[in-house]
Design a protein around this motif. Structure first.
Motif, PDB file in Angstrom:
ATOM      1  N   LEU A  70     -24.700 -35.465 -10.125  1.00 27.17           N
ATOM      2  CA  LEU A  70     -24.787 -35.061  -8.718  1.00 27.17           C
ATOM      3  C   LEU A  70     -25.728 -35.966  -7.935  1.00 27.17           C
ATOM      4  CD1 LEU A  70     -24.769 -31.185  -9.131  1.00 27.17           C
ATOM      5  CD2 LEU A  70     -22.924 -32.635  -8.262  1.00 27.17           C
ATOM      6  N   ALA A  71     -26.761 -36.475  -8.602  1.00 23.53           N
ATOM      7  CA  ALA A  71     -27.651 -37.433  -7.933  1.00 23.53           C
ATOM      8  C   ALA A  71     -26.883 -38.704  -7.586  1.00 23.53           C
ATOM      9  CB  ALA A  71     -28.857 -37.752  -8.825  1.00 23.53           C
ATOM     10  N   PHE A 126     -17.518 -26.936 -17.582  1.00 24.17           N
ATOM     11  CA  PHE A 126     -18.120 -28.237 -17.279  1.00 24.17           C
ATOM     12  C   PHE A 126     -17.088 -29.200 -16.696  1.00 24.17           C
ATOM     13  CE2 PHE A 126     -19.401 -32.581 -18.238  1.00 24.17           C
ATOM     14  CZ  PHE A 126     -20.691 -32.600 -17.756  1.00 24.17           C
ATOM     15  N   ALA A 127     -15.929 -29.318 -17.343  1.00 21.01           N
ATOM     16  CA  ALA A 127     -14.918 -30.271 -16.872  1.00 21.01           C
ATOM     17  C   ALA A 127     -14.457 -29.920 -15.465  1.00 21.01           C
ATOM     18  CB  ALA A 127     -13.731 -30.318 -17.840  1.00 21.01           C
ATOM     19  N   ARG A 128     -14.146 -28.661 -15.236  1.00 23.27           N
ATOM     20  CA  ARG A 128     -13.675 -28.235 -13.913  1.00 23.27           C
ATOM     21  C   ARG A 128     -14.738 -28.498 -12.844  1.00 23.27           C
ATOM     22  NH1 ARG A 128      -9.385 -25.575 -11.348  1.00 23.27           N
ATOM     23  NH2 ARG A 128      -9.990 -25.667  -9.165  1.00 23.27           N
ATOM     24  N   ALA A 129     -15.984 -28.203 -13.166  1.00 23.88           N
ATOM     25  CA  ALA A 129     -17.062 -28.410 -12.194  1.00 23.88           C
ATOM     26  C   ALA A 129     -17.197 -29.887 -11.831  1.00 23.88           C
ATOM     27  CB  ALA A 129     -18.379 -27.872 -12.739  1.00 23.88           C
ATOM     28  N   THR A 130     -17.053 -30.788 -12.814  1.00 29.34           N
ATOM     29  CA  THR A 130     -17.190 -32.203 -12.489  1.00 29.34           C
ATOM     30  C   THR A 130     -16.003 -32.706 -11.667  1.00 29.34           C
ATOM     31  OG1 THR A 130     -16.240 -33.001 -14.569  1.00 29.34           O
ATOM     32  CG2 THR A 130     -18.613 -32.689 -14.507  1.00 29.34           C
ATOM     33  N   VAL A 131     -14.805 -32.181 -11.951  1.00 30.35           N
ATOM     34  CA  VAL A 131     -13.645 -32.544 -11.121  1.00 30.35           C
ATOM     35  C   VAL A 131     -13.906 -32.120  -9.679  1.00 30.35           C
ATOM     36  CG1 VAL A 131     -11.209 -32.051 -10.655  1.00 30.35           C
ATOM     37  CG2 VAL A 131     -11.958 -32.542 -12.991  1.00 30.35           C
ATOM     38  N   ASP A 132     -14.352 -30.886  -9.499  1.00 29.58           N
ATOM     39  CA  ASP A 132     -14.637 -30.390  -8.146  1.00 29.58           C
ATOM     40  C   ASP A 132     -15.730 -31.216  -7.464  1.00 29.58           C
ATOM     41  OD1 ASP A 132     -12.700 -28.432  -8.495  1.00 29.58           O
ATOM     42  OD2 ASP A 132     -14.141 -26.850  -8.984  1.00 29.58           O
ATOM     43  N   GLY A 136     -14.961 -33.465  -4.184  1.00 28.80           N
ATOM     44  CA  GLY A 136     -15.751 -33.151  -2.993  1.00 28.80           C
ATOM     45  C   GLY A 136     -16.400 -34.380  -2.390  1.00 28.80           C
ATOM     46  N   VAL A 137     -16.983 -35.228  -3.240  1.00 30.38           N
ATOM     47  CA  VAL A 137     -17.624 -36.417  -2.691  1.00 30.38           C
ATOM     48  C   VAL A 137     -16.588 -37.385  -2.133  1.00 30.38           C
ATOM     49  CG1 VAL A 137     -17.805 -37.958  -4.716  1.00 30.38           C
ATOM     50  CG2 VAL A 137     -19.605 -37.938  -3.005  1.00 30.38           C
ATOM     51  N   LEU A 138     -15.449 -37.524  -2.797  1.00 30.15           N
ATOM     52  CA  LEU A 138     -14.409 -38.410  -2.271  1.00 30.15           C
ATOM     53  C   LEU A 138     -13.876 -37.877  -0.950  1.00 30.15           C
ATOM     54  CD1 LEU A 138     -12.544 -39.330  -5.586  1.00 30.15           C
ATOM     55  CD2 LEU A 138     -14.135 -40.771  -4.275  1.00 30.15           C
ATOM     56  N   ALA A 139     -13.720 -36.563  -0.835  1.00 32.38           N
ATOM     57  CA  ALA A 139     -13.269 -35.961   0.427  1.00 32.38           C
ATOM     58  C   ALA A 139     -14.261 -36.262   1.549  1.00 32.38           C
ATOM     59  CB  ALA A 139     -13.092 -34.458   0.264  1.00 32.38           C
ATOM     60  N   ALA A 153      -5.433 -35.131   0.242  1.00 25.60           N
ATOM     61  CA  ALA A 153      -5.755 -34.518  -1.055  1.00 25.60           C
ATOM     62  C   ALA A 153      -5.111 -35.295  -2.195  1.00 25.60           C
ATOM     63  CB  ALA A 153      -5.303 -33.060  -1.072  1.00 25.60           C
ATOM     64  N   VAL A 154      -3.875 -35.745  -1.984  1.00 31.52           N
ATOM     65  CA  VAL A 154      -3.175 -36.528  -3.005  1.00 31.52           C
ATOM     66  C   VAL A 154      -3.897 -37.860  -3.225  1.00 31.52           C
ATOM     67  CG1 VAL A 154      -1.036 -37.800  -3.486  1.00 31.52           C
ATOM     68  CG2 VAL A 154      -0.934 -35.443  -2.666  1.00 31.52           C
ATOM     69  N   ARG A 155      -4.315 -38.519  -2.147  1.00 31.52           N
ATOM     70  CA  ARG A 155      -4.976 -39.826  -2.253  1.00 31.52           C
ATOM     71  C   ARG A 155      -6.304 -39.714  -2.994  1.00 31.52           C
ATOM     72  NH1 ARG A 155      -4.368 -44.050   0.919  1.00 31.52           N
ATOM     73  NH2 ARG A 155      -6.406 -43.919   1.893  1.00 31.52           N
ATOM     74  N   ARG A 156      -7.099 -38.700  -2.695  1.00 37.37           N
ATOM     75  CA  ARG A 156      -8.384 -38.584  -3.412  1.00 37.37           C
ATOM     76  C   ARG A 156      -8.164 -38.143  -4.865  1.00 37.37           C
ATOM     77  NH1 ARG A 156      -9.085 -34.831   0.673  1.00 37.37           N
ATOM     78  NH2 ARG A 156      -8.904 -32.665  -0.011  1.00 37.37           N
ATOM     79  N   THR A 157      -7.116 -37.356  -5.123  1.00 38.08           N
ATOM     80  CA  THR A 157      -6.807 -36.981  -6.499  1.00 38.08           C
ATOM     81  C   THR A 157      -6.397 -38.205  -7.302  1.00 38.08           C
ATOM     82  OG1 THR A 157      -6.174 -34.748  -5.839  1.00 38.08           O
ATOM     83  CG2 THR A 157      -5.315 -35.534  -7.953  1.00 38.08           C
TER      84      THR A 157
END
Length: 196
Positions: A70-71, A126-132, A136-139, A153-157
């Motif tokens: 997160l840092a 853990f995995a789901r949280a890191t995906v989110d 979020g940062v890419l958004a 959403a498709v582009r950042r995914t």
């Protein structure tokens, strides 16, 4: 009235940091309390007391690793960074490809995989949280009109999938040149798609 979690002691924080350094060097999958305790200048009994259980210690180590992640994400979002999804991917890949970050990224990959194969207990979520976190940062780099669209959403995914795949390949092969070229190719497609 719900009870508040006790404030961690200075000794707990000190041991967590030492255990985190140990985990960066040795991984988490086969973590054994006795060698860990010896390495950090403690005892298994003290570790169990301070972290309540081995799972509690693992959860604390995963939270510590996620704090580093997160840092990174916070630094990516600093105002001196250029705007746009392609710029974010370029900056993130440069950080991911740096050799000095490999221990953290190996630990992340191990925790990510364990979260998928052991969805309960210390690894849960853990995995789901890191995906989110990463989505979020890419958004945050996308203009509101793109961010709030289905295409955005498709582009950042896709951007996240490329980064994560390239990272896993890099950790397996150390072939930074090939993977940087592949990420650069994807960046050209992202930039091309943004100009349409």
């Amino acid at each position: 009235m719900p009870q508040e979690a006790p404030t961690p002691s200075a000794r707990r924080n000190e041991l967590l940091e030492a255990a985190y350094r140990y985990a960066l060097a040795h991984g988490l999958a086969d973590l054994s309390l006795r060698p860990l305790a010896d390495a950090v200048g403690s005892s298994p009994r003290v570790l169990l007391f301070l972290f309540e259980s081995k799972d509690g210690l693992l959860r604390a180590l995963l939270a510590r690793a996620r704090a580093d992640e997160l840092a990174l994400l916070d630094r990516v979002g600093q105002p001196d960074r250029p705007a746009g999804l392609a710029a974010a991917v370029e900056w993130v890949w440069t950080w991911l490809a740096a050799k000095e970050h490999r221990p953290l990224l190996r630990l992340w990959a191990e925790a990510y995989a364990r979260s998928l194969t052991h969805p309960e207990g210390a690894w849960a979520g853990f995995a789901r949280a890191t995906v989110d976190d990463w989505l979020g940062v890419l958004a945050g780099f996308q203009a509101p009109s793109e961010r709030d669209s289905e295409d955005g959403a498709v582009r950042r995914t896709l951007a996240l999938a490329v980064l994560r795949g390239a990272l896993l390949d890099l950790l397996a092969t150390d072939d930074e040149e090939r993977l940087t070229a592949a990420v650069a190719h994807q960046l050209a497609l992202l930039r091309d798609g943004a100009s349409r």
